[in-house]
Design an enzyme around this catalytic site. Structure first.
Site, mmCIF file in Angstrom:
data_model
loop_
_atom_site.group_PDB
_atom_site.id
_atom_site.type_symbol
_atom_site.label_atom_id
_atom_site.label_comp_id
_atom_site.label_asym_id
_atom_site.label_seq_id
_atom_site.Cartn_x
_atom_site.Cartn_y
_atom_site.Cartn_z
ATOM 1 N N HIS A 148 0.827 -1.208 0.000
ATOM 2 C CA HIS A 148 0.000 0.000 0.000
ATOM 3 C C HIS A 148 0.867 1.265 0.000
ATOM 4 O O HIS A 148 0.774 2.113 -0.876
ATOM 5 C CB HIS A 148 -0.880 0.031 1.257
ATOM 6 C CG HIS A 148 -1.777 -1.147 1.448
ATOM 7 N ND1 HIS A 148 -2.923 -1.375 0.706
ATOM 8 C CD2 HIS A 148 -1.708 -2.160 2.331
ATOM 9 C CE1 HIS A 148 -3.511 -2.483 1.126
ATOM 10 N NE2 HIS A 148 -2.803 -2.983 2.110
HETATM 11 O O1 RIB Z 1 -4.934 0.078 5.054
HETATM 12 C C1 RIB Z 1 -3.567 -0.012 4.798
HETATM 13 C C2 RIB Z 1 -2.813 1.031 5.550
HETATM 14 O O2 RIB Z 1 -2.962 0.836 6.962
HETATM 15 C C3 RIB Z 1 -1.300 0.948 5.296
HETATM 16 O O3 RIB Z 1 -0.737 2.231 5.396
HETATM 17 C C4 RIB Z 1 -0.830 0.086 6.418
HETATM 18 O O4 RIB Z 1 0.549 0.286 6.713
HETATM 19 C C5 RIB Z 1 -1.688 0.582 7.568
HETATM 20 O O5 RIB Z 1 -1.118 1.781 8.060
#
Ligand code: RIB
Ligand code: CA
Length: 306
Positions: free
Chosen positions: A237
């Site tokens: 992500h």
């Molecule tokens: O939903 C994914 C996000 O939430 C990413 O940034 C992960 O590291 C958590 O922070």
């Protein structure tokens, strides 16, 4: 000209990959500070993890510890995803260094006030608590912010609840403040970040880089993954945020009005993808990525780390 940036983060395996990519991109990115926030795990642990990742990269970027809880709701963490210490699979030793003095919010304010003429880019990778507090404490910094490139939200289903993605769910009030601040936002929600999954061959190549960073990332990307999270591989992500700064041509999106819910559907990002509301766009919502090329280019840069 290098882009001046600050990364606000809650490491977290995908944060770790984003940080390592940033450390490997000093030719293009002037990483002036890292600030930590509670999210994946508590802020003491996210701070220790940021230090561990900095040690891994052999970098010296100042790291400032930040908010230990959201603005209103109690903290919710995600050890079921990232493991008890937040970096399951990385196999990293405890930090060999310490955080810089001064709270993350004060550091962010000072960084913005000292920004170069073209401004500083903020790269939030976790709940937006520190960013929102800085905006409320020192609204004078807003014109010094070139853009905010963040991971959070979702056009469709969330991941921590059906309504919301984790970062916006944890601190929806902070997210609402950021999206109402009037600064340029590039938003990387689950719609694009769930596409950012390296192939098995690419993961194997990362593990075979012959450096400590490659081994740590390989361990994180091959760890078991709990079910019910909307993907079989480990989506990178947060790495999409840094990759966008380096290779914007690999992404596509559109300018949309985005509204953040703070009530029953806390953290829901309602995205006017089809422009039906007539409300002015407040974010560039990224919807697609050329994932194969992203990881090919990422591997080249990770190879330069110690
Ligand atoms: O939903 C994914 C996000 O939430 C990413 O940034 C992960 O590291 C958590 O922070
Ligand atoms: Ca994160």
């Amino acid at each position: 000209m290098r882009e001046a940036i600050a990364i606000d983060t809650d490491p977290g395996q995908d944060d770790a990959v984003a940080l390592l990519l940033a450390f490997a991109s000093a030719d293009l990115l002037d990483l002036r500070a890292i600030t930590t926030v509670a999210g994946n795990v508590g802020v003491a642990q996210t701070t220790a993890n940021a230090l561990r990742i900095r040690d891994l990269a052999g970098a010296d970027t100042p790291i400032h510890r930040g908010a230990d809880a959201p603005l209103v709701f109690p903290l919710e963490t995600a050890e079921f995803v990232c493991g008890p210490d937040g970096l399951a699979g990385a196999g990293l030793p405890p930090p060999a260094s310490a955080a810089a003095p001064g709270h993350a919010v004060q550091a962010l304010i000072a960084l913005c006030r000292a920004a170069p003429e073209e401004g500083i880019t903020l790269c939030p990778l976790g709940p937006l608590t520190n960013i929102a507090l800085a905006f409320r404490l020192a609204p004078d910094i807003l014109p010094r912010i070139r853009r905010i490139v963040l991971m959070g939200g979702a056009v469709a289903l969330g991941n921590i609840t059906p309504a919301a993605e984790f970062n916006f769910h944890v601190d929806p009030h902070a997210a609402a403040i950021v999206f109402g601040a009037g600064r340029p936002i590039a938003m990387f929600g689950l719609g694009v970040t769930l596409q950012a999954i390296a192939s098995h061959a690419q993961v194997a190549r990362i593990g075979a880089l012959g450096n400590a960073a490659g081994r740590a990332i390989h361990g994180m990307l091959t760890r078991p993954r709990p079910g019910g999270l909307g993907s079989v591989g480990h989506p990178m992500h947060d790495a999409c945020v840094i990759a966008f700064l380096l290779w914007p041509e690999l992404f596509a999106g559109r300018d949309c009005f985005v509204e953040i819910a703070t009530g029953a559907l806390r953290g829901r990002s309602t995205i006017d993808w089809n422009g039906r509301t007539g409300r002015a766009a407040n974010a560039h919502v990224v919807g697609s990525v050329q994932a194969h090329d992203l990881f090919e280019r990422m591997i080249e840069r990770l190879a330069t780390l110690p």
